[in-house]
Enzyme design. Structure first.
Site, mmCIF file in Angstrom:
data_model
loop_
_atom_site.group_PDB
_atom_site.id
_atom_site.type_symbol
_atom_site.label_atom_id
_atom_site.label_comp_id
_atom_site.label_asym_id
_atom_site.label_seq_id
_atom_site.Cartn_x
_atom_site.Cartn_y
_atom_site.Cartn_z
ATOM 1 N N TYR A 103 58.298 18.413 35.847
ATOM 2 C CA TYR A 103 57.209 18.944 36.827
ATOM 3 C C TYR A 103 56.318 19.291 35.598
ATOM 4 O O TYR A 103 56.159 18.753 34.336
ATOM 5 C CB TYR A 103 57.778 20.218 37.280
ATOM 6 N N ARG A 156 42.414 15.216 42.052
ATOM 7 C CA ARG A 156 42.529 16.464 41.276
ATOM 8 C C ARG A 156 43.758 16.765 40.807
ATOM 9 O O ARG A 156 44.592 17.609 41.206
ATOM 10 C CB ARG A 156 41.877 17.346 42.140
ATOM 11 N N LYS A 174 57.474 17.055 42.983
ATOM 12 C CA LYS A 174 57.522 18.443 43.854
ATOM 13 C C LYS A 174 58.821 18.134 44.806
ATOM 14 O O LYS A 174 59.458 18.859 45.176
ATOM 15 C CB LYS A 174 56.267 18.201 44.596
ATOM 16 N N GLU A 246 48.555 17.973 48.335
ATOM 17 C CA GLU A 246 48.721 18.317 46.968
ATOM 18 C C GLU A 246 47.447 17.545 45.856
ATOM 19 O O GLU A 246 47.526 16.306 46.170
ATOM 20 C CB GLU A 246 50.189 17.810 46.423
ATOM 21 N N ASP A 247 46.836 18.398 45.300
ATOM 22 C CA ASP A 247 46.046 17.903 44.416
ATOM 23 C C ASP A 247 44.851 17.159 44.857
ATOM 24 O O ASP A 247 44.641 16.251 44.323
ATOM 25 C CB ASP A 247 46.749 17.008 43.202
ATOM 26 N N ASP A 269 49.835 23.517 48.555
ATOM 27 C CA ASP A 269 50.466 24.223 47.477
ATOM 28 C C ASP A 269 49.451 24.750 46.321
ATOM 29 O O ASP A 269 49.554 25.956 45.818
ATOM 30 C CB ASP A 269 51.554 23.195 46.664
ATOM 31 N N ASP A 270 48.318 24.222 46.306
ATOM 32 C CA ASP A 270 47.132 24.589 45.283
ATOM 33 C C ASP A 270 46.538 25.737 45.827
ATOM 34 O O ASP A 270 46.051 26.546 44.912
ATOM 35 C CB ASP A 270 46.243 23.382 45.086
ATOM 36 N N ASN A 411 46.670 24.690 34.335
ATOM 37 C CA ASN A 411 47.499 23.497 33.899
ATOM 38 C C ASN A 411 46.752 22.386 33.547
ATOM 39 O O ASN A 411 45.750 21.927 33.940
ATOM 40 C CB ASN A 411 48.552 23.454 34.923
ATOM 41 N N ASN A 455 54.897 30.048 38.136
ATOM 42 C CA ASN A 455 55.024 28.484 38.438
ATOM 43 C C ASN A 455 55.183 28.395 40.132
ATOM 44 O O ASN A 455 56.224 29.159 40.731
ATOM 45 C CB ASN A 455 56.349 27.997 37.727
#
Length: 561
Positions: A103, A156, A174, A246-247, A269-270, A411, A455
């Protein structure tokens, strides 16, 4: 022997050979003599029988010999592809050491080089070429009982930008954590990458790039593909499948969440996961700072999906606990973006998700000016830009507060707003520090400080499992607050004495159990008797009670086929 018997014998022996190449059922040298007899494995394996525990020790020895983190990542992914049981045992038993490998931060480098290290598909790739037949593509996946999907379009990835199709490393990583940390069956997890092209010219020029060689589709072409995808997911897997975005880039992330949260079980999640884990750290930090969240002033550097998502959840928590209007709760929170402090005079030019944070104040162009003017007790970095919490900024926080809380959340590690060493040194050991990527403990003036890591892995596996076990069909903000509360409650006085605002990751499966129980309890509380009448399923209610009071069901070892 008849021809039929001979054919059956050949098939059985072929199945033994196939078994060793099936990652879901392969046990490698852990197959016992009896199992080797039963499955025609003699001669296909060396004669030694090595227990899973011994294989774990051997593999950890091998992984520790790699100096380059990416080599460790590749070794872990190869293990997952050949022996799923051993992969999850290894990860569960060595979670603190291996989490940064599978991760953040190593997964970021893996995505950058995914074309070069790609060996075999680990999920589904849905591109513009599949438009009009996405349902058929979903049916190509061999597993039918899917409970959790993690999907990205790769625009992203962490703080690394547009990595296109190579973003697949994120959903794969994930979902590995959904199993290892949350207990979701591996066969119930599906990683998906939506490939609409990339605007990363370096990738388009790379002969090893594995995605579509075109610039990103936008507008109607993009939204139509996502609409077809979401409809196909619901049609193929039902209403209870959890889809985790995600992203995605900011503009798409907020729109997709707003569009589908009323019709699907979706989670970003972001935006939401980051918010929940940060809120948990803030609530736990009150044991060191004193007071309640209402007594503190928050300043964010970064006003994208992470920053605004965290800010909104903080405001929701303040509002729910004090019963003041949400608009009033937001006034405790200030945001700085690339153009300076977000204030009322900028409202007309702001993106819609920034407008709630445009408070009345004179314009300020720098973060240091904002710190001196707003006088925050808590500074949170979600900018994606490294070293932006300068010595002047951190010293200003220390001058204002006896114990400034500094959260450098961007991150990977290179993008962190400051390091743990800088935060502790520049505040002469007074800072409470947390980051998005891991930092080693740091000694200052004879005292050892253990940096917290905000995290997302603390929250999303337990949250997702809680949604799955209770049969939820929609996600609500109250569930995020429940997850935060459960995580914050795992921080003890002993942890706080070391400057920790998050519990050790070694306890992550127990933490996930408490989060899942809290989320499931909140789901039942929100819908009350309506769900019980609709489902007629007292077994789930019984499991919930078991989880809520002793968490034994989730805490059992991962049960693989």
């Amino acid at each position: 022997m008849t021809r039929t018997q001979s054919l059956r014998s050949s098939v059985e022996r072929l199945n033994g050979y196939t078994l060793l190449r099936d990652p879901h059922h392969n046990k490698g040298l852990a197959f016992t003599e009896r199992e080797r007899d039963a499955h025609y494995l003699h001669g296909l394996l060396p004669p030694a029988v090595l227990t899973q525990e011994l294989q774990v020790r051997k593999l950890m020895h091998n992984i520790r010999n790699y100096e380059v983190p990416l080599n460790k990542y590749v070794a872990m992914m190869e293990l997952q592809e050949r022996n799923e049981r051993l992969f999850y045992r290894l990860l569960i038993d060595n979670v603190e050491e291996l989490l940064p490998v599978v991760y953040t931060p190593t997964v970021g480098e893996a995505c950058q080089k995914y074309g070069s290290i790609f060996k075999r598909p680990q999920g589904l790739y849905i591109s513009l070429k599949e438009k009009g037949k996405i349902l058929e593509v979903l049916k190509n996946w061999p597993e039918r009982n899917i409970q959790v999907i993690v999907v990205t379009d790769g625009e992203r990835i962490l703080g690394l930008g547009d990595l296109g199709c190579q973003g697949m490393g994120i959903p794969v990583g994930k979902l590995a954590l959904y199993t290892a940390l949350g207990g979701v069956r591996p066969s119930a997890c599906l990683p998906i990458t939506i490939d609409v092209g990339t605007n990363n010219q370096k990738l388009l020029d790379d002969e090893f790039y594995i995605g579509l060689r075109q610039t990103r589709a936008t507008g109607k072409e993009y939204s139509d593909l996502l609409e077809e995808f979401m409809s196909a997911v619901k049609q193929n897997y039902g209403e209870k499948v959890l889809v985790q975005f995600e992203d995605f880039a900011n503009h798409n992330a907020f729109e997709l969440l707003a569009k589908y949260k009323t019709s699907h079980l979706v989670f970003n999640d972001d935006i939401q996961g980051t918010a929940s884990v940060v809120l948990a750290g803030l609530v736990a930090s009150l044991k060191l700072l004193g007071g309640s969240l209402t007594d503190h002033t928050f300043l964010f550097f970064g006003a994208g999906e992470a920053g605004t998502g965290i800010a909104e959840l903080i405001a929701l928590d303040i509002s729910s606990k004090t019963h003041i209007p949400l608009e009033e709760a937001r006034k405790k929170i200030w945001l700085v973006d690339s153009k300076g402090l977000i204030v009322g005079s900028r409202r007309e030019s702001l993106q819609h998700f920034k407008k709630p944070w445009a408070h009345e104040h004179e314009p300020l162009s720098t973060l240091l000016d904002a710190v001196n003017a707003i006088k925050p007790s808590i500074l949170i970095g979600t900018s994606g830009v490294g070293q932006t919490f300068t010595k002047d900024v951190v010293e200003a926080m220390a001058a204002i507060n006896k114990k400034p809380l500094i959260m450098a959340l961007s991150n990977p590690t290179s993008q962190a707003e400051c390091t743990a060493e800088q935060a502790y040194t520049w505040t002469e050991g007074h800072a409470i520090f947390s980051s998005g990527s891991p930092f080693d403990p740091y000694e200052y003036n004879g005292k050892t400080f253990i940096p917290g890591q905000a995290n997302n892995a603390y929250v999303f596996p337990g949250l997702g499992f809680g949604l799955v076990i209770c049969g939820a069909i929609r996600m609500h903000d109250e569930m995020l607050l429940a997850a935060s509360e459960a995580l914050a409650n795992q921080v003890t006085e002993e942890h706080c004495s070391k400057g920790m605002i998050y519990p050790p990751l070694t306890n992550i499966r127990k933490i996930s159990a408490h989060i899942a129980a809290n989320v499931a309890a909140k789901a039942y509380e929100l819908v009350g008797d309506a769900v019980k009448c609709m489902h007629h399923n007292m077994r789930i209610g019984g499991l919930l009670t078991s989880l809520k009071f002793n968490a034994k069901e989730i805490l059992k070892p991962v049960r693989l086929p």
